[in-house]
Scaffold this active site. Structure first.
Site: not given
Ligand code: CP3
Length: 360
Positions: A32, A36, A45, A81, A156
């Site tokens: 990640r 943010r 974004r 994602d 999910y």
């Molecule tokens: O790693 C990276 O930088 C690449 C991008 C990436 C995202 N999601 C972008 C994202 C990766 C590899 C993921 C994988 C992902 N998504 C996982 C597996 C990794 C982990 O953290 O365990 C999971 C469980 C998800 C599901 C998901 N999507 C979650 C739990 C969230 C966060 C919710 C929040 O806002 O706190 C997301 C949203 C998400 N995916 C964001 C990003 C940058 C945040 C969205 C935003 O900026 O508003």
């Protein structure tokens, strides 16, 4: 990154370590890392939803490169994602800021499973375009492609959103195993298709995120999850790129996750890397390279606390045939980018060359 004679990808520290070799320094990247914690990410974004931004190659390329520029990490991870391919294939899923993936109509029956349709390359032209552009801009820095593993994505879709106990998902597994296996099989196909598109467009490695698998007992994991993750790893094997597998709280599952077909096993902060190598080896599938495992909470503890932790992790990582330094889970949104940059610089400054010359 844009040097005139980029190092060949194959000799990049990340790929060497992923293949079980000891590069001149331990490679480092952060799960990640694009997100943010970076003000430039928030700026890029602004006004675009998460999943819309994943369909825009200009944004995907910019956001993927931001942490590489900022932190000097040894690998980039494709900005997307785990639920993105479902959305691209027309499935009704959204990402709620601060919450995560949510679905309006959680899966309860065969009709719900049937709505998860396979992803085809024509669903994701922007993925191909973004990856191709990234690979050319990154030069000698490898791009990691990724997908969500069947269990974590299913959680999910069945729960309707994030969950702490996965009660509905487990109820489906045990109460209606046929329905569960049908859903997980479809999600394996989604992951295979999405990973294939990324590798065919030039990604150098893949990571399959089963972030929430640690909520399962080894028995349930082996019966309900491992065959589906194994299907994904098997299908990707012929590409010959390193395949990394990661989940949180998976200390009891490391051997099983390794045996699912991972070339590299991601480890969270709960299990020291040398102990992780023992568990992977004991399962009969190792030893294998490992990735991890600084507790993300340490990022807030001050450098005097962080540095000895990094030293300890680098030492423990020597038990593995290869070590990719990372956090034990993703970068917290409120982490200080300066601290992450310092962690990356410090890890890269430590030589990991082994005294054993000529050993295999
Ligand atoms: O790693 C990276 O930088 C690449 C991008 C990436 C995202 N999601 C972008 C994202 C990766 C590899 C993921 C994988 C992902 N998504 C996982 C597996 C990794 C982990 O953290 O365990 C999971 C469980 C998800 C599901 C998901 N999507 C979650 C739990 C969230 C966060 C919710 C929040 O806002 O706190 C997301 C949203 C998400 N995916 C964001 C990003 C940058 C945040 C969205 C935003 O900026 O508003």
């Amino acid at each position: 990154m844009s040097s005139t004679s980029p190092a060949p990808l194959d000799s990049s520290p990340y790929l060497l370590a992923a293949r079980g070799e000891r590069p001149p320094h331990t490679p480092v990247w952060f799960m990640r890392q694009a997100g943010r914690a970076l003000p430039e990410y928030r700026a890029a974004r602004e006004g675009t939803t998460m999943l819309e931004s994943c369909m825009r190659p200009d944004l995907v390329v910019e956001i993927t490169l931001q942490p590489v520029r900022r932190y000097g990490v040894d690998a980039a991870i494709y900005f997307s994602d785990i639920v993105a391919p479902l959305k691209f294939a027309g499935y009704d899923v959204e990402i709620k800021p601060g919450v995560g993936p949510v679905v309006a109509d959680p899966i309860r029956d065969a009709a719900g499973v049937a709505a998860v349709r396979p992803v085809t390359p024509s669903d994701v032209p922007y993925t191909t375009e973004s990856v191709q552009q990234l690979v050319s801009e990154l030069g000698g820095t490898p791009l990691i492609g990724f997908a969500g593993a069947p269990f974590t994505v299913a959680s999910y879709l069945v729960e309707g959103g994030p969950s702490k106990d996965f009660a509905k998902t487990k109820a489906m597994m045990h109460g209606n195993p046929e329905l569960w296996h049908a859903l997980a099989d479809r999600l394996a196909d989604v992951a295979i298709a999405y990973l294939s598109v990324q590798v065919e467009a030039g990604a150098s490695a893949i990571q399959l995120f089963d972030s929430w698998a640690g909520g399962l007992s080894p028995r349930d994991y082996e019966r309900f999850v491992q065959p589906h993750s194994a299907k994904v790893f098997d299908a990707i094997a012929s590409y010959g790129v390193p395949r990394v597998h990661f989940g949180v709280n998976t200390g009891e599952l490391l051997g099983l996750m390794s045996a699912a077909g991972a070339d590299v096993v991601g480890v969270d902060w709960r299990v020291p890397l040398d102990e992780a190598v023992r568990r992977i080896t004991a399962a009969g599938a190792g030893p294998k390279p490992v990735q991890g495992n600084l507790d993300p909470a340490l990022l807030f503890a001050g450098w005097d606390a962080i540095e000895p932790e990094i030293d300890r992790i680098l030492e423990e990582g020597k038990a593995a045939p290869g070590h990719i330094f990372n956090l034990g889970h993703g970068v917290p949104p409120d982490a200080d980018p300066e601290v992450l940059a310092r962690v990356a610089k410090y890890v890269r400054s430590k030589s990991t060359a082994r005294p054993v010359v000529g050993a295999e």
